[in-house]
Design a protein around this motif. Structure first.
Motif, short mmCIF file in Angstrom:
data_model
loop_
_atom_site.label_atom_id
_atom_site.label_comp_id
_atom_site.label_asym_id
_atom_site.label_seq_id
_atom_site.Cartn_x
_atom_site.Cartn_y
_atom_site.Cartn_z
N HIS A 179 20.81 12.04 91.25
CA HIS A 179 20.89 10.58 91.28
C HIS A 179 19.45 10.07 91.42
O HIS A 179 18.65 10.66 92.15
CB HIS A 179 21.68 10.06 92.49
CG HIS A 179 23.10 10.51 92.54
ND1 HIS A 179 23.77 10.76 93.73
CD2 HIS A 179 24.00 10.75 91.56
CE1 HIS A 179 25.00 11.14 93.47
NE2 HIS A 179 25.17 11.14 92.16
N SER A 180 19.14 8.95 90.78
CA SER A 180 17.80 8.38 90.91
C SER A 180 17.86 6.87 90.67
O SER A 180 18.77 6.37 89.98
CB SER A 180 16.83 9.01 89.91
OG SER A 180 17.21 8.73 88.58
N VAL A 181 16.88 6.16 91.22
CA VAL A 181 16.79 4.72 91.02
C VAL A 181 15.35 4.27 91.26
O VAL A 181 14.64 4.83 92.10
CB VAL A 181 17.76 3.95 91.97
CG1 VAL A 181 17.42 4.21 93.42
CG2 VAL A 181 17.76 2.46 91.67
N SER A 182 14.91 3.28 90.47
CA SER A 182 13.58 2.70 90.61
C SER A 182 13.71 1.18 90.63
O SER A 182 14.39 0.61 89.76
CB SER A 182 12.69 3.13 89.44
OG SER A 182 11.43 2.49 89.49
N VAL A 183 13.09 0.53 91.62
CA VAL A 183 13.23 -0.92 91.76
C VAL A 183 11.89 -1.57 92.05
O VAL A 183 10.88 -0.91 92.33
CB VAL A 183 14.23 -1.28 92.88
CG1 VAL A 183 15.65 -1.03 92.43
CG2 VAL A 183 13.93 -0.52 94.16
N ILE A 184 11.88 -2.91 91.97
CA ILE A 184 10.68 -3.72 92.08
C ILE A 184 10.86 -4.75 93.18
O ILE A 184 11.95 -5.30 93.37
CB ILE A 184 10.39 -4.41 90.74
CG1 ILE A 184 10.08 -3.36 89.65
CG2 ILE A 184 9.24 -5.41 90.86
CD1 ILE A 184 10.08 -3.92 88.25
N ALA A 185 9.78 -5.00 93.90
CA ALA A 185 9.75 -6.08 94.89
C ALA A 185 8.55 -6.97 94.59
O ALA A 185 7.56 -6.52 94.01
CB ALA A 185 9.67 -5.54 96.30
N GLY A 186 8.63 -8.22 95.01
CA GLY A 186 7.54 -9.15 94.75
C GLY A 186 7.67 -9.84 93.42
O GLY A 186 8.58 -9.56 92.63
N GLU A 187 6.72 -10.74 93.14
CA GLU A 187 6.75 -11.52 91.91
C GLU A 187 5.38 -11.51 91.24
O GLU A 187 4.35 -11.33 91.89
CB GLU A 187 7.14 -12.99 92.21
CG GLU A 187 8.48 -13.16 92.89
CD GLU A 187 9.65 -12.93 91.93
OE1 GLU A 187 9.39 -12.84 90.71
OE2 GLU A 187 10.80 -12.83 92.40
N GLY A 188 5.37 -11.73 89.90
CA GLY A 188 4.13 -11.87 89.16
C GLY A 188 3.20 -10.69 89.34
O GLY A 188 3.59 -9.53 89.29
N THR A 189 1.91 -11.00 89.59
CA THR A 189 0.91 -9.94 89.75
C THR A 189 1.06 -9.22 91.08
O THR A 189 0.41 -8.20 91.31
CB THR A 189 -0.51 -10.52 89.65
OG1 THR A 189 -0.68 -11.54 90.66
CG2 THR A 189 -0.75 -11.12 88.27
N GLY A 190 1.94 -9.74 91.95
CA GLY A 190 2.15 -9.10 93.25
C GLY A 190 3.33 -8.14 93.26
O GLY A 190 3.75 -7.70 94.33
N MET A 191 3.84 -7.81 92.09
CA MET A 191 5.00 -6.91 92.04
C MET A 191 4.59 -5.48 92.42
O MET A 191 3.52 -5.00 92.06
CB MET A 191 5.63 -6.91 90.65
CG MET A 191 6.34 -8.19 90.30
SD MET A 191 7.33 -8.03 88.79
CE MET A 191 6.08 -7.64 87.59
#
Length: 448
Positions: A179-191
Motif C-alpha cells: 500500500h502507498s500514498v503521497s499527499v501535499i500540504a500547503g498552497e502555491g510555492t509553499g506546497m
C-alpha cells in the motif's frame, strides 16, 4: 493459483534446454526462468487512474565452451533447439573470460529449507482499489493536507527456476503486497509533499491502508513553512530510518565484490580493517523465515548462510558470486543474483544492527543538530567516498525537533561518516535493507 505456482513444467523445459545445449557442443550450461506475476491499482482524488496486470516467465540460457561464454534470452513458446544452437554458436566466437563459470559442484545446494516466502491469498482488483482509496482518504482527512499525488495498492509474486548441467535443479516463489500514498500540504510555492507505504510478503501482515494514509498526512503537515539554517562545519546529523536504509545501501555497494574487483569501491583495500565504530555490526542473512529478501538458494544454486559482514566495526566479507570470487581469489558466499543471464553479487536481508539507545534519547543527546527525513540527488562518489546530498528535515534545538528545514546540503566523506555513526535501537526488519535511526557527527551543512 496452483498453475501459477507449480514450476514443474518450467523445470522440465529448462532441463531440456540444458540437454540440447550439451548436444550442440556446450561443455557446461545453466538455464534460468525468472517468474513474475503482478497486479496493481492507482487512484487519485477518489478516482481510479490506472489498473495494471502482468505475468511473465523469462528464459535465459548460458553456455560455456572452454573459457568462452555466451547467453541468450527468450519468452515462452520459443524453439528449444534453435535457442540452444544459437547460444553455442555465439559462445564459439566470443572472447575468452577467465572468470566466467558455473558454481563449483561441491558448493551447490542439495537440500534447502522452506522459508515460507509465498502467501497464496487471492487479492482481487476490487480489494486493491478499496485499499488505495482508503489510504488516500485517510491522508486527505488529516487537517492541513490540501491535495493528493495519488495512492496505490499492489499484489504479486516472483521467483526463480534454475537448472544446471552439473546437477542442480530448484525453484522458489515469493509473494509481495503493498500500500502507498503521497499527499501535499500547503498552497502555491509553499506546497510540501510527503508519502508513506508498507510492503510485506504476507497480505495479513500489511499495515491497514488507513494507517498508511494517516502517517503520510501527519508527515507532510509537519513539513509546511520550512526554513533554511546557517552553514556549519561540525554539525551532528540524525538520519530518520527511512533515509538510514538508503545510507546502509551505500555500505552494501562498497563491500560488493564486483565493485572491489573493478576497483570502484573506496573500501577495496580495507578487508580486515576497522571501518565502523567498535561494537557496530552489519549482518546479511538469506535464510530468515518470511524475510523480505530471503532466498533458499542464490542465482547459481548455492545456499548462502548468515554472515556478519562487518563485525565489531571490522570488515570481514565481500558479497560474492562465483565469478567475482574467482577474480578476487576467493570462494562464493552464495550472494549471486541473476539479472537475466548474468550473475552478479548482491545482499539479501541486510541489517545495520541496532544500538542500545532510544531514538528520543539519541536526539536529546545531540543538543543542536539536523534530523534528516529526505535526501535529494545522487552526490555519492563510490570510488572516493565523497558524499554530498540535498536534504530536508527538522532542526534539533535543545534536544527537541523544532521547525522544518529545506534547501540545505549535507556533506562529508563516507569513510569518516562510517566511523562517526551511532545507531539507536528502533530497527524495523520488515525491509530488505534494515537500519535504525542513527546519528553522524562532524558533517558539513550548507545552508543560507
Amino acid at each position: 493459483m496452483s498453475s501459477e505456482i507449480d514450476s514443474s513444467t518450467l523445470l522440465s523445459r529448462a532441463s531440456q534446454l540444458i540437454d540440447l545445449a550439451r548436444e550442440a557442443g556446450a561443455d557446461a550450461a545453466d538455464a534460468v526462468v525468472v517468474r513474475s506475476r503482478s497486479q496493481s491499482v492507482s487512484v487519485r482524488l477518489g478516482k481510479v487512474e490506472g489498473t495494471e496486470s502482468s505475468e511473465s516467465d523469462d528464459f535465459s540460457l548460458r553456455v560455456f565452451i572452454g573459457k568462452r561464454v555466451a547467453s541468450v534470452s527468450a519468452n515462452p513458446g520459443f524453439d528449444l533447439q534453435a535457442l540452444a544452437e544459437r547460444a553455442v554458436a555465439m559462445a564459439k566466437v566470443s572472447p575468452e573470460d577467465p572468470f566466467a563459470c558455473l558454481a563449483d559442484e561441491a558448493s551447490l545446494s542439495r537440500a534447502y529449507p522452506d522459508l515460507q516466502l509465498l502467501d497464496t491469498t487471492e487479492v482481487s482488483a476490487e480489494m486493491l482499489r478499496e485499499a488505495a482509496l482508503a489510504a488516500e482518504a485517510a491522508a486527505l482527512a488529516v487537517k492541513g493536507v490540501t491535495n493528493s499525488s495519488g495512492a496505490g495498492a499492489s499484489a504479486g509474486m516472483g521467483g526463480l527456476v534454475l537448472v544446471t548441467s552439473h546437477g542442480f535443479e530448484g525453484s522458489y516463489m515469493a509473494s509481495r503486497f503493498g500500500h502507498s500514498v503521497s499527499v501535499i500540504a500547503g498552497e502555491g510555492t509553499g506546497m510540501e509533499r510527503d508519502y508513506d507505504f508498507d510492503s510485506r510478503l504476507y497480505y495479513a501482515e500489511l499495515d491497514d491502508p488507513s494507517e498508511v494514509g494517516r502517517r503520510a498526512g501527519d508527515r507532510v503537515i509537519k513539513r509546511v513553512n520550512p526554513r533554511q539554517v546557517p552553514t556549519g562545519k561540525d554539525v551532528t546529523v540524525i538520519f530518520d530510518p527511512r533515509v538510514a536504509r538508503g545510507f546502509v545501501g551505500h555500505i552494501a555497494g562498497a563491500i560488493n565484490g564486483a565493485a572491489v574487483a573493478r576497483k570502484s569501491s573506496f573500501l577495496r583495500d580495507k578487508m580486515g580493517q576497522q571501518i565502523l565504530k567498535s561494537g557496530l555490526s552489519i549482518t546479511d542473512d538469506p535464510l530468515i523465515v518470511r524475510g523480505p529478501s530471503s532466498r533458499p538458494f542464490d542465482g547459481e544454486g548455492v545456499s548462502g548462510e548468515r554472515l556478519v559482514m562487518i563485525e565489531d566495526g571490522v570488515l570481514k566479507h565481500w558479497f560474492l558470486s562465483t565469478s567475482t570470487a574467482r577474480e578476487l581469489g576467493l570462494e562464493t558466499n552464495g550472494r549471486g543474483v541473476r539479472g537475466g543471464s548474468a550473475v552478479s553479487p548482491s545482499s539479501t536481508n541486510l541489517a545495520l544492527e541496532p544500538g542500545d539507545i532510544s531514538p528520543e534519547d539519541l536526539i536529546r543527546s545531540v543538543g543542536n543538530g539536523f534530523y534528516v527525513t529526505e535526501l535529494i540527488g545522487h552526490g555519492v562518489n563510490m570510488i572516493t567516498g565523497e558524499y554530498s546530498r540535498g536534504a530536508t528535515g527538522f532542526w534539533i534545538e535543545n534536544g527537541e525537533l523544532t521547525f522544518p528545514v529545506s534547501e540545505v546540503t549535507i556533506a562529508s566523506n563516507l569513510k569518516e561518516m562510517f566511523m562517526r555513526l551511532t545507531p539507536a535501537n528502533d530497527i524495523d526488519r520488515k525491509f530488505g535493507v534494515a537500519a535504525p535511526t542513527f546519528a553522524i557527527e562532524g558533517m558539513t551543512l550548507a545552508g543560507r
